[in-house]
Design an enzyme around this catalytic site. Structure first.
Site, PDB file in Angstrom:
ATOM      1  CG  HIS A  89      47.517  48.230  30.876  1.00  0.00           C
ATOM      2  ND1 HIS A  89      46.272  48.301  31.446  1.00  0.00           N
ATOM      3  CD2 HIS A  89      47.381  48.783  29.645  1.00  0.00           C
ATOM      4  CE1 HIS A  89      45.424  48.854  30.600  1.00  0.00           C
ATOM      5  NE2 HIS A  89      46.070  49.155  29.491  1.00  0.00           N
TER       6      HIS A  89
ATOM      7  CG  ASP B 167      50.888  43.273  39.476  1.00  0.00           C
ATOM      8  OD1 ASP B 167      50.669  43.595  38.303  1.00  0.00           O
ATOM      9  OD2 ASP B 167      50.297  42.330  40.049  1.00  0.00           O
TER      10      ASP B 167
HETATM   11  P1  ADQ Z   1      47.394  41.346  34.963  1.00  0.00           P
HETATM   12  O1  ADQ Z   1      48.840  41.053  35.129  1.00  0.00           O
HETATM   13  O2  ADQ Z   1      46.621  40.331  34.235  1.00  0.00           O
HETATM   14  O3  ADQ Z   1      47.126  42.775  34.303  1.00  0.00           O
HETATM   15  P2  ADQ Z   1      45.597  42.070  37.280  1.00  0.00           P
HETATM   16  O4  ADQ Z   1      45.510  43.541  37.309  1.00  0.00           O
HETATM   17  O5  ADQ Z   1      45.623  41.466  38.629  1.00  0.00           O
HETATM   18  O6  ADQ Z   1      46.860  41.505  36.505  1.00  0.00           O
HETATM   19  O7  ADQ Z   1      44.326  41.540  36.506  1.00  0.00           O
HETATM   20  C1  ADQ Z   1      44.033  40.177  36.408  1.00  0.00           C
HETATM   21  C2  ADQ Z   1      42.559  39.998  36.048  1.00  0.00           C
HETATM   22  O8  ADQ Z   1      42.387  38.638  35.666  1.00  0.00           O
HETATM   23  C3  ADQ Z   1      41.640  40.276  37.224  1.00  0.00           C
HETATM   24  O9  ADQ Z   1      40.509  40.976  36.778  1.00  0.00           O
HETATM   25  C4  ADQ Z   1      41.281  38.878  37.718  1.00  0.00           C
HETATM   26  O10 ADQ Z   1      39.984  38.772  38.256  1.00  0.00           O
HETATM   27  C5  ADQ Z   1      41.384  38.058  36.463  1.00  0.00           C
HETATM   28  N1  ADQ Z   1      41.759  36.681  36.811  1.00  0.00           N
HETATM   29  C6  ADQ Z   1      42.868  36.281  37.447  1.00  0.00           C
HETATM   30  N2  ADQ Z   1      42.835  34.945  37.657  1.00  0.00           N
HETATM   31  C7  ADQ Z   1      41.687  34.502  37.141  1.00  0.00           C
HETATM   32  C8  ADQ Z   1      41.059  33.217  37.059  1.00  0.00           C
HETATM   33  N3  ADQ Z   1      41.607  32.108  37.560  1.00  0.00           N
HETATM   34  N4  ADQ Z   1      39.871  33.146  36.452  1.00  0.00           N
HETATM   35  C9  ADQ Z   1      39.293  34.260  35.943  1.00  0.00           C
HETATM   36  N5  ADQ Z   1      39.819  35.490  36.011  1.00  0.00           N
HETATM   37  C10 ADQ Z   1      41.001  35.618  36.590  1.00  0.00           C
HETATM   38  C11 ADQ Z   1      47.938  43.855  33.783  1.00  0.00           C
HETATM   39  C12 ADQ Z   1      49.027  44.379  34.727  1.00  0.00           C
HETATM   40  C13 ADQ Z   1      48.409  44.789  36.064  1.00  0.00           C
HETATM   41  C14 ADQ Z   1      47.308  45.824  35.822  1.00  0.00           C
HETATM   42  C15 ADQ Z   1      46.336  45.344  34.761  1.00  0.00           C
HETATM   43  C16 ADQ Z   1      45.325  46.426  34.361  1.00  0.00           C
HETATM   44  O11 ADQ Z   1      50.028  43.376  34.921  1.00  0.00           O
HETATM   45  O12 ADQ Z   1      49.400  45.332  36.930  1.00  0.00           O
HETATM   46  O13 ADQ Z   1      46.591  46.041  37.042  1.00  0.00           O
HETATM   47  O14 ADQ Z   1      47.015  44.951  33.570  1.00  0.00           O
HETATM   48  O15 ADQ Z   1      45.974  47.591  33.994  1.00  0.00           O
END
Ligand code: ADQ
Length: 500
Positions: free
Chosen positions: A157, A365
């Site tokens: 991921h 990311d």
């Molecule tokens: P993350 O590093 O967690 O994931 P991201 O893909 O942006 O990053 O996903 C974060 C998720 O958490 C989103 O669905 C978002 O809505 C949720 N989120 C963030 N802040 C929040 C809050 N305050 N309250 C509730 N929900 C919140 C890892 C990798 C990424 C990759 C994903 C999926 O680091 O690059 O896109 O896995 O493969």
């Protein structure tokens, strides 16, 4: 039909409908498990005094979940240590924050062995095994040692680092060699795939097979790009829900006569929060007439609070927020609001929709789903503008966003100004193109492409026959069917082609 066994560090199936909704990834995996009648295996999140290896089985929303507990030492060495203290920073290009502690590596190997020993007896002939993320690189090696011959796939991921960085990791060869016990390895973007390929070719004397697989360490694997997406239908439904509308109204009232800029992520150094605050400060400094007219809302709940590198960050962010607010605030207005808590996804959808600009500027990311959520939550008739870091995997696909280098405060300030002053017609054009891509490469496309490719690894069928997405909307590396190799050639895939 084969059973599908999904393995990840934590097991996170969606709770009953109506509760705080789970992420798109959990929803998609749960849906696949219903289709393939398999189960989800991982750590329960609990630690016990001694390791028992006992597997607990439960049903959550029609998904069979099997978990083991870990010891406190496992948690410290494997989870806080090797996974989040060593691999996470290194794979996000932060060798300055990477802890190279031998006991972490030993704990990591031990937990992967424990996972394998608990999982192996549950595997039946014909099962497909899909392992997720950097916590579990050596799991296939441990399963193979126990005699498991089933197809095993791995999806990363997060980014894969350039070879120059990966070689700073003691025993980097062992880590990559262990990946060759998988039949299929998936990456988010072509950039991470290329970095993996260059390590294998350059450091491990790897070669290509005629059908486009890679051989090294006396083993062969298929390495491909599977860009993850959103569960778009569910997310757009959430964005139209009563809670989303109420949140939107609250936010719109709060930002009355001002434009809101929003950032949403876990509090993590890879997300570029300090650089973003500095960019916003620069924007206010360079554009005096915008002062008092723009509100920047940052939602960033604490994550991995026990890992050292995360502990100082909060203090630095508070200091920066205070500096900007005291310099550019007024008696009744602070330009930055920093909120340190989780929200429900329907609430987040309302917040995204109320924001004129979605500021998604990680320093590195794997993909970044917030960028896609921001787009999916917009009003089609008056959409906001996505400002996206070129270092997010999502930037390889979402080229219609305003793409920015988050390390440059000037560029960030200019991008913000451009986004805040963009004409409606241009906003609509950009949003339509972005939304079309978000729909086309959704989470089901990602999941089905991976599972299909994994099923096809059974035996030695030629890779070139697999109907697998090779990339995103742009920057796609085409598959050369005649030569059985990936070409470095980039173009937008035509309808009906792989990756289209
Ligand atoms: P993350 O590093 O967690 O994931 P991201 O893909 O942006 O990053 O996903 C974060 C998720 O958490 C989103 O669905 C978002 O809505 C949720 N989120 C963030 N802040 C929040 C809050 N305050 N309250 C509730 N929900 C919140 C890892 C990798 C990424 C990759 C994903 C999926 O680091 O690059 O896109 O896995 O493969």
């Amino acid at each position: 039909m084969s059973r599908l066994i999904v393995v990840s560090n934590r097991v996170n199936p969606p709770e009953k409908r109506g509760d705080a909704p789970a992420g798109g990834l959990a929803v998609a995996i749960a849906a696949a498990l219903r289709e393939y009648s398999g189960f989800w295996f991982g750590w329960s999140g609990q630690t016990t005094e001694g390791f028992t290896g006992e597997v607990k089985t439960s049903r959550v929303d029609d998904v069979t979940v099997r978990t083991i507990d870990l010891e406190e030492g496992d948690y410290q060495e494997y989870y806080n240590g090797y996974a989040n203290g060593t691999l996470w920073p290194l794979f996000h290009y932060r060798i300055d924050l990477t802890a190279y502690d031998r006991s972490f590596g030993e704990g990591y190997d031990r937990v992967n062995r424990r996972f394998a020993e608990a999982l192996a007896p549950l595997i039946e002939p014909g099962d497909l095994i899909w392992v997720h993320d950097y916590h579990l690189f050596p799991l296939a090696r441990e399963l193979r040692r126990l005699g498991i011959g089933n197809p095993i796939g791995f999806f990363l991921h997060i980014p894969w680092p350039a070879p120059q960085l990966l070689t700073t990791l003691p025993r980097h060869r062992a880590l990559v060699e262990a990946m060759f016990d998988y039949d299929l390895v998936g990456f988010q973007t072509d950039e991470w795939l290329w970095a993996f390929e260059s390590y294998v070719l350059g450091e491990a004397a790897g070669t290509w097979t005629r059908d486009g697989r890679m051989t090294a360490f006396g083993k062969t694997l298929s390495a491909k790009v599977f860009p993850i997406g959103l569960d778009v239908e569910t997310f757009t439904e959430l964005a139209a829900s009563d809670t989303a509308i109420q949140t939107y109204d609250r936010m719109a009232a709060h930002a009355a006569f001002r434009s809101m800029v929003v950032g949403v992520e876990r509090l993590d150094y890879s997300k570029g929060l300090e650089e973003r605050l500095l960019g916003f400060e620069r924007f206010l400094a360079d554009n005096p007439y915008q002062r008092g007219k723009v509100l920047y809302l940052q939602v960033a709940p604490t994550s991995r609070g026990e890992v050292e590198a995360y502990q100082d960050m909060r203090g630095r962010l508070d200091a920066l927020t205070g500096r900007i607010n005291s310099m550019y605030g007024d008696m009744d207005f602070s330009p930055v609001r920093f909120i340190n808590r989780n929200y429900r996804r329907d609430e987040l959808a309302g917040v995204y929709r109320a924001a004129k600009v979605g500021l998604v500027t990680p320093l590195r990311d794997g993909m970044n789903l917030v960028a896609k959520e921001y787009v999916a939550a917009q009003d089609p008739h008056d959409p906001g503008v996505l400002v996206l870091s070129r270092f997010a995997g999502a930037a390889r696909q979402m080229t219609e966003a305003v793409i920015v280098n988050p390390f440059s405060h000037e560029e960030m300030a200019e991008a913000l100004k451009r986004a805040l002053t963009m004409e409606r017609a241009e906003r609509i054009d950009r949003w339509q193109a972005l939304m079309e891509g978000v729909r086309r490469t959704d989470v089901k496309t990602w999941r089905d492409a991976f599972v299909r490719a994994l099923s096809a690894t059974r035996g030695t069928g030629p890779v070139s026959e697999l109907p697998v997405a090779q990339g995103g909307w742009r920057g796609v590396r085409a598959f050369d069917f005649a030569r059985g190799q990936l070409r470095g050639h980039r173009r937008r895939p035509e309808a009906g082609e792989p990756g289209a």
